[in-house]
Write a protein that holds these residues in place. Structure first.
Motif, PDB file in Angstrom:
ATOM      1  N   LYS A   1      91.613  26.040  41.292  1.00 29.91           N
ATOM      2  CA  LYS A   1      90.328  25.684  41.872  1.00 29.91           C
ATOM      3  C   LYS A   1      90.060  26.480  43.147  1.00 29.91           C
ATOM      4  O   LYS A   1      90.975  26.834  43.887  1.00 29.91           O
ATOM      5  CB  LYS A   1      90.274  24.188  42.209  1.00 29.91           C
ATOM      6  CG  LYS A   1      90.503  23.267  41.011  1.00 29.91           C
ATOM      7  CD  LYS A   1      89.390  23.398  39.972  1.00 29.91           C
ATOM      8  CE  LYS A   1      89.613  22.417  38.818  1.00 29.91           C
ATOM      9  NZ  LYS A   1      88.559  22.548  37.776  1.00 29.91           N
ATOM     10  N   HIS A   2      88.788  26.740  43.376  1.00 33.55           N
ATOM     11  CA  HIS A   2      88.379  27.448  44.589  1.00 33.55           C
ATOM     12  C   HIS A   2      88.502  26.497  45.791  1.00 33.55           C
ATOM     13  O   HIS A   2      88.419  25.281  45.660  1.00 33.55           O
ATOM     14  CB  HIS A   2      86.930  27.921  44.434  1.00 33.55           C
ATOM     15  CG  HIS A   2      86.502  28.895  45.495  1.00 33.55           C
ATOM     16  ND1 HIS A   2      85.988  28.493  46.708  1.00 33.55           N
ATOM     17  CD2 HIS A   2      86.511  30.265  45.515  1.00 33.55           C
ATOM     18  CE1 HIS A   2      85.699  29.552  47.421  1.00 33.55           C
ATOM     19  NE2 HIS A   2      86.001  30.661  46.712  1.00 33.55           N
ATOM     20  N   VAL A   3      88.703  27.097  46.948  1.00 36.90           N
ATOM     21  CA  VAL A   3      88.858  26.287  48.159  1.00 36.90           C
ATOM     22  C   VAL A   3      87.668  25.352  48.366  1.00 36.90           C
ATOM     23  O   VAL A   3      87.817  24.222  48.852  1.00 36.90           O
ATOM     24  CB  VAL A   3      89.074  27.182  49.399  1.00 36.90           C
ATOM     25  CG1 VAL A   3      87.851  28.040  49.693  1.00 36.90           C
ATOM     26  CG2 VAL A   3      89.438  26.339  50.621  1.00 36.90           C
ATOM     27  N   ASP A   4      86.463  25.785  47.952  1.00 40.63           N
ATOM     28  CA  ASP A   4      85.276  24.947  48.133  1.00 40.63           C
ATOM     29  C   ASP A   4      85.329  23.682  47.277  1.00 40.63           C
ATOM     30  O   ASP A   4      84.631  22.704  47.562  1.00 40.63           O
ATOM     31  CB  ASP A   4      84.002  25.733  47.782  1.00 40.63           C
ATOM     32  CG  ASP A   4      83.739  26.853  48.789  1.00 40.63           C
ATOM     33  OD1 ASP A   4      84.380  26.821  49.861  1.00 40.63           O
ATOM     34  OD2 ASP A   4      82.914  27.734  48.504  1.00 40.63           O
TER      35      ASP A   4
ATOM     36  N   ARG B   1      89.769  12.931  55.064  1.00 41.67           N
ATOM     37  CA  ARG B   1      89.885  11.594  54.473  1.00 41.67           C
ATOM     38  C   ARG B   1      89.878  11.710  52.959  1.00 41.67           C
ATOM     39  O   ARG B   1      88.928  12.209  52.362  1.00 41.67           O
ATOM     40  CB  ARG B   1      88.735  10.693  54.931  1.00 41.67           C
ATOM     41  CG  ARG B   1      88.891   9.240  54.463  1.00 41.67           C
ATOM     42  CD  ARG B   1      87.823   8.356  55.082  1.00 41.67           C
ATOM     43  NE  ARG B   1      86.500   8.687  54.549  1.00 41.67           N
ATOM     44  CZ  ARG B   1      86.007   8.187  53.409  1.00 41.67           C
ATOM     45  NH1 ARG B   1      86.750   7.363  52.684  1.00 41.67           N
ATOM     46  NH2 ARG B   1      84.807   8.519  53.019  1.00 41.67           N
ATOM     47  N   SER B   2      90.986  11.236  52.376  1.00 39.60           N
ATOM     48  CA  SER B   2      91.067  11.202  50.909  1.00 39.60           C
ATOM     49  C   SER B   2      90.284   9.994  50.409  1.00 39.60           C
ATOM     50  O   SER B   2      90.108   9.012  51.145  1.00 39.60           O
ATOM     51  CB  SER B   2      92.523  11.082  50.465  1.00 39.60           C
ATOM     52  OG  SER B   2      93.277  12.178  50.944  1.00 39.60           O
ATOM     53  N   PRO B   3      89.823  10.037  49.166  1.00 42.46           N
ATOM     54  CA  PRO B   3      89.047   8.918  48.603  1.00 42.46           C
ATOM     55  C   PRO B   3      89.830   7.600  48.705  1.00 42.46           C
ATOM     56  O   PRO B   3      90.988   7.522  48.290  1.00 42.46           O
ATOM     57  CB  PRO B   3      88.837   9.326  47.143  1.00 42.46           C
ATOM     58  CG  PRO B   3      88.935  10.818  47.159  1.00 42.46           C
ATOM     59  CD  PRO B   3      89.939  11.158  48.202  1.00 42.46           C
TER      60      PRO B   3
ATOM     61  N   LEU C   1      96.863  28.746  43.932  1.00 43.28           N
ATOM     62  CA  LEU C   1      97.926  29.126  43.010  1.00 43.28           C
ATOM     63  C   LEU C   1      99.014  28.063  42.958  1.00 43.28           C
ATOM     64  O   LEU C   1      99.540  27.767  41.881  1.00 43.28           O
ATOM     65  CB  LEU C   1      98.546  30.462  43.435  1.00 43.28           C
ATOM     66  CG  LEU C   1      97.629  31.682  43.379  1.00 43.28           C
ATOM     67  CD1 LEU C   1      98.387  32.923  43.853  1.00 43.28           C
ATOM     68  CD2 LEU C   1      97.111  31.913  41.968  1.00 43.28           C
ATOM     69  N   ILE C   2      99.325  27.522  44.095  1.00 42.95           N
ATOM     70  CA  ILE C   2     100.384  26.511  44.159  1.00 42.95           C
ATOM     71  C   ILE C   2      99.929  25.410  45.113  1.00 42.95           C
ATOM     72  O   ILE C   2      99.375  25.679  46.177  1.00 42.95           O
ATOM     73  CB  ILE C   2     101.709  27.114  44.688  1.00 42.95           C
ATOM     74  CG1 ILE C   2     102.196  28.223  43.749  1.00 42.95           C
ATOM     75  CG2 ILE C   2     102.781  26.023  44.834  1.00 42.95           C
ATOM     76  CD1 ILE C   2     103.437  28.940  44.266  1.00 42.95           C
ATOM     77  N   ALA C   3     100.196  24.176  44.726  1.00 36.39           N
ATOM     78  CA  ALA C   3      99.960  23.011  45.591  1.00 36.39           C
ATOM     79  C   ALA C   3     101.217  22.154  45.541  1.00 36.39           C
ATOM     80  O   ALA C   3     101.648  21.767  44.452  1.00 36.39           O
ATOM     81  CB  ALA C   3      98.754  22.212  45.127  1.00 36.39           C
ATOM     82  N   ASN C   4     101.816  21.895  46.675  1.00 39.15           N
ATOM     83  CA  ASN C   4     103.079  21.140  46.640  1.00 39.15           C
ATOM     84  C   ASN C   4     102.842  19.645  46.490  1.00 39.15           C
ATOM     85  O   ASN C   4     101.702  19.149  46.576  1.00 39.15           O
ATOM     86  CB  ASN C   4     103.953  21.460  47.855  1.00 39.15           C
ATOM     87  CG  ASN C   4     103.467  20.785  49.120  1.00 39.15           C
ATOM     88  OD1 ASN C   4     102.301  20.429  49.237  1.00 39.15           O
ATOM     89  ND2 ASN C   4     104.376  20.628  50.070  1.00 39.15           N
ATOM     90  N   LYS C   5     103.929  18.925  46.267  1.00 41.64           N
ATOM     91  CA  LYS C   5     103.871  17.496  45.989  1.00 41.64           C
ATOM     92  C   LYS C   5     103.244  16.724  47.153  1.00 41.64           C
ATOM     93  O   LYS C   5     102.459  15.784  46.952  1.00 41.64           O
ATOM     94  CB  LYS C   5     105.299  17.000  45.734  1.00 41.64           C
ATOM     95  CG  LYS C   5     105.381  15.523  45.391  1.00 41.64           C
ATOM     96  CD  LYS C   5     106.831  15.135  45.144  1.00 41.64           C
ATOM     97  CE  LYS C   5     106.953  13.649  44.836  1.00 41.64           C
ATOM     98  NZ  LYS C   5     108.382  13.266  44.630  1.00 41.64           N
ATOM     99  N   ASN C   6     103.563  17.131  48.373  1.00 37.76           N
ATOM    100  CA  ASN C   6     103.054  16.422  49.551  1.00 37.76           C
ATOM    101  C   ASN C   6     101.532  16.465  49.596  1.00 37.76           C
ATOM    102  O   ASN C   6     100.874  15.452  49.866  1.00 37.76           O
ATOM    103  CB  ASN C   6     103.643  17.045  50.824  1.00 37.76           C
ATOM    104  CG  ASN C   6     103.285  16.269  52.064  1.00 37.76           C
ATOM    105  OD1 ASN C   6     102.168  16.332  52.541  1.00 37.76           O
ATOM    106  ND2 ASN C   6     104.259  15.540  52.607  1.00 37.76           N
TER     107      ASN C   6
ATOM    108  N   ARG D   1      95.526  12.658  46.874  1.00 41.89           N
ATOM    109  CA  ARG D   1      95.289  11.908  45.641  1.00 41.89           C
ATOM    110  C   ARG D   1      94.634  12.774  44.556  1.00 41.89           C
ATOM    111  O   ARG D   1      93.683  12.372  43.892  1.00 41.89           O
ATOM    112  CB  ARG D   1      94.434  10.662  45.923  1.00 41.89           C
ATOM    113  CG  ARG D   1      95.156   9.598  46.738  1.00 41.89           C
ATOM    114  CD  ARG D   1      94.407   8.289  46.718  1.00 41.89           C
ATOM    115  NE  ARG D   1      95.185   7.225  47.325  1.00 41.89           N
ATOM    116  CZ  ARG D   1      94.825   5.937  47.343  1.00 41.89           C
ATOM    117  NH1 ARG D   1      93.672   5.578  46.790  1.00 41.89           N
ATOM    118  NH2 ARG D   1      95.597   5.029  47.911  1.00 41.89           N
ATOM    119  N   ARG D   2      95.194  13.965  44.410  1.00 43.94           N
ATOM    120  CA  ARG D   2      94.702  14.883  43.384  1.00 43.94           C
ATOM    121  C   ARG D   2      95.852  15.191  42.426  1.00 43.94           C
ATOM    122  O   ARG D   2      97.030  15.122  42.790  1.00 43.94           O
ATOM    123  CB  ARG D   2      94.197  16.195  44.011  1.00 43.94           C
ATOM    124  CG  ARG D   2      93.050  16.012  44.986  1.00 43.94           C
ATOM    125  CD  ARG D   2      92.700  17.347  45.633  1.00 43.94           C
ATOM    126  NE  ARG D   2      92.141  18.289  44.677  1.00 43.94           N
ATOM    127  CZ  ARG D   2      90.851  18.438  44.407  1.00 43.94           C
ATOM    128  NH1 ARG D   2      89.944  17.694  45.046  1.00 43.94           N
ATOM    129  NH2 ARG D   2      90.425  19.324  43.531  1.00 43.94           N
TER     130      ARG D   2
END
Length: 493
Positions: free
Chosen positions: A61-64, A99-101, A41-46, A52-53
């Motif tokens: 989006k679903h957690v998966d 690990r982010s892309p 529902l919410i994703a903060n700036k950090n 990198r999304r």
């Protein structure tokens, strides 16, 4: 007021939501809010920056779809989210490697917090992720350092033990096990004093007490009683462990096994004795020849004048006294020459000095050296290896004799100082020691004598003997006027 603690009565619904989002975005942790279908529902700036999304790629989006399958498998995040929704009990936290892309792997500490309505029903679950990569890296470095230090301690050839503030053993390294015969579990939790030689337990107890008060103790030699009952000489050095408030929380003890060193010293001391006997040979031969000559003359008279009873008696007495004199010299010679057995005995320093002069006095007189003895008659008895002390005294006397090749005066004085220590001063009127050599005279093999005339070991051995008796030796010298060697020995009973 609502569950957030904000007063909505003075805020419009839109302003309230914007304020909440501002607060949500400013939090330095990565935050994701999930609904019951495990959608974001919410994703903060950090979070968006670290992963990198974009919001479009994340919100709804679903957690998966948010995390890689590998992370989802080992964290079982979806299963944990469902459990929080069902039970209303938060998940206290775990570590996650993410690990982010295009970026290096990071370590996060994450927790799940249920968000409930007024009836206590869980509406949403908040995933909080804190980047602890640096802390984990530091933790691993600390562990590596700890392992390295432990390896150093265990690889050391000397005893390394740690004690608590009252002297109880907390660690006992491999070298300590080999030297003492005790494995760590036999000693951990027991006082170090239990494996100290019985006669020196009071000394160690006093040292531990002084250390616990923050006093320092550098080097001290104490006997260690092994598991087989053998006493091994150990040179101990102690250091304090303190906390941030400088309170003593422990003691580190490092002990060096002196067994091999003592054996080598004993061989060296014995060799030095034989060398000293060589120097004294002329004087000793003269000392023995005199009573033997008198005895021989008396025996001839006794054979020729058998009728004169008084003369026979006088001759018999001279023979007896001559043999007794020669016997005493030989006895002192044998006592001096025998190797030290390492045992201390009640010793009168004055007697040790006098017995030493029995061996060397005639030689000194032949060298035109006058001897003055100012021996304090009430000198206390001390525990010492008399044989070794005599060797130390002899080395100083021979050194003084070498400094007076044309004759002079050697004065020996004994006394007691204010600290109840025995003081022995050997003062000569010899050539003196150049100031640049004063600090070197106790070094092994240092000598100003011509090649073949001296080994440079005499004063070095003397220093070692005095230190072995926990004493001190100092020298004062003036070129052309002479030198004074001052020895101080503790009165040990």
């Amino acid at each position: 007021m609502n569950s957030t603690g904000l007063d909505k009565t003075h805020l419009s619904e839109g302003k309230y939501e914007r304020l909440c989002m501002m607060i949500f975005s400013c939090i330095p942790s990565s935050l994701l809010m999930f609904d019951r279908k495990l959608r974001v529902l919410i994703a903060n700036k950090n979070f968006l920056e670290k992963s990198r999304r974009t919001e479009r790629e994340t919100i709804g989006k679903h957690v998966d779809d948010i995390f890689p399958s590998v992370i989802l498998q080992y964290t079982r995040l979806a299963e944990r989210l469902r459990r929080v929704f069902e039970t209303g009990v938060g998940d206290r936290g775990r570590e996650m490697y993410y690990r982010s892309p295009g970026l290096q792997s990071r370590v996060y500490f994450y927790s799940l917090t249920p968000l409930k309505d007024d009836q206590g029903i869980v509406e949403n679950v908040l995933l909080i992720m804190d980047d602890i990569t640096q802390q984990v890296s530091l933790r691993e470095k600390v562990r590596q350092t700890e392992r390295h230090l432990a390896g150093v301690v265990e690889s050391a050839n000397d005893i390394v033990t740690s004690l608590d503030s009252i002297g109880m053993i907390t660690t006992w390294n491999n070298a300590a096990e080999k030297i003492s015969g005790y494995i760590d579990r036999e000693l951990v939790g027991k006082p170090l004093i239990t494996i100290c030689a019985d006669a020196q337990k009071p000394t160690l107890a006093s040292i531990i007490e002084n250390l616990s008060r923050g006093e320092t103790v550098k080097h001290i030699e104490l006997g260690l009683k092994t598991k087989t009952g053998k006493i091994i000489p150990i040179s101990w050095s102690f250091a304090l462990m303190k906390d941030d408030l400088q309170t003593v929380v422990g003691i580190v003890g490092v002990g060096q096994d002196l067994t091999e060193r003592r054996e080598l010293e004993a061989q060296l001391f014995h060799s030095a004795k034989l060398a000293s006997l060589g120097v004294m040979a002329g004087g000793i031969a003269h000392e023995i020849r005199n009573p033997l000559g008198i005895s021989s003359a008396a025996a001839q008279i006794l054979l020729e004048c058998q009728e004169n009873e008084s003369l026979r008696k006088e001759c018999a007495e001279k023979i007896y006294l001559g043999i007794k004199r020669a016997s005493r010299i030989i006895e002192e010679l044998l006592k001096f020459a025998r190797p030290s057995d390492g045992r201390s005995e009640p010793t009168n320093v004055n007697d040790a000095i006098m017995e030493t002069f029995t061996l060397i006095e005639k030689q000194l007189l032949l060298m035109r050296i006058e001897i003055k003895k100012n021996l304090y008659p009430y000198i206390p008895i001390m525990k010492a290896e008399k044989n070794l002390l005599q060797q130390a005294f002899l080395n100083i006397i021979l050194n003084a004799a070498n400094a007076m090749p044309d004759g002079g005066t050697l004065t020996i004085t004994t006394s007691i100082n204010r600290n109840d220590r025995i003081v022995i001063v050997f003062e000569d009127t010899g050539c003196g020691i150049p100031i640049e050599n004063v600090d070197k005279i106790f070094d092994p093999f240092f000598t100003t004598m011509p090649v073949g005339k001296g080994t440079g070991l005499g004063l070095s051995i003397t220093y070692s003997i005095i230190r072995q008796h926990e004493g001190t030796i100092q020298v004062e010298s003036t070129v052309g006027k002479g030198s004074a060697f001052t020895i101080q020995l503790p009165v040990k009973k």
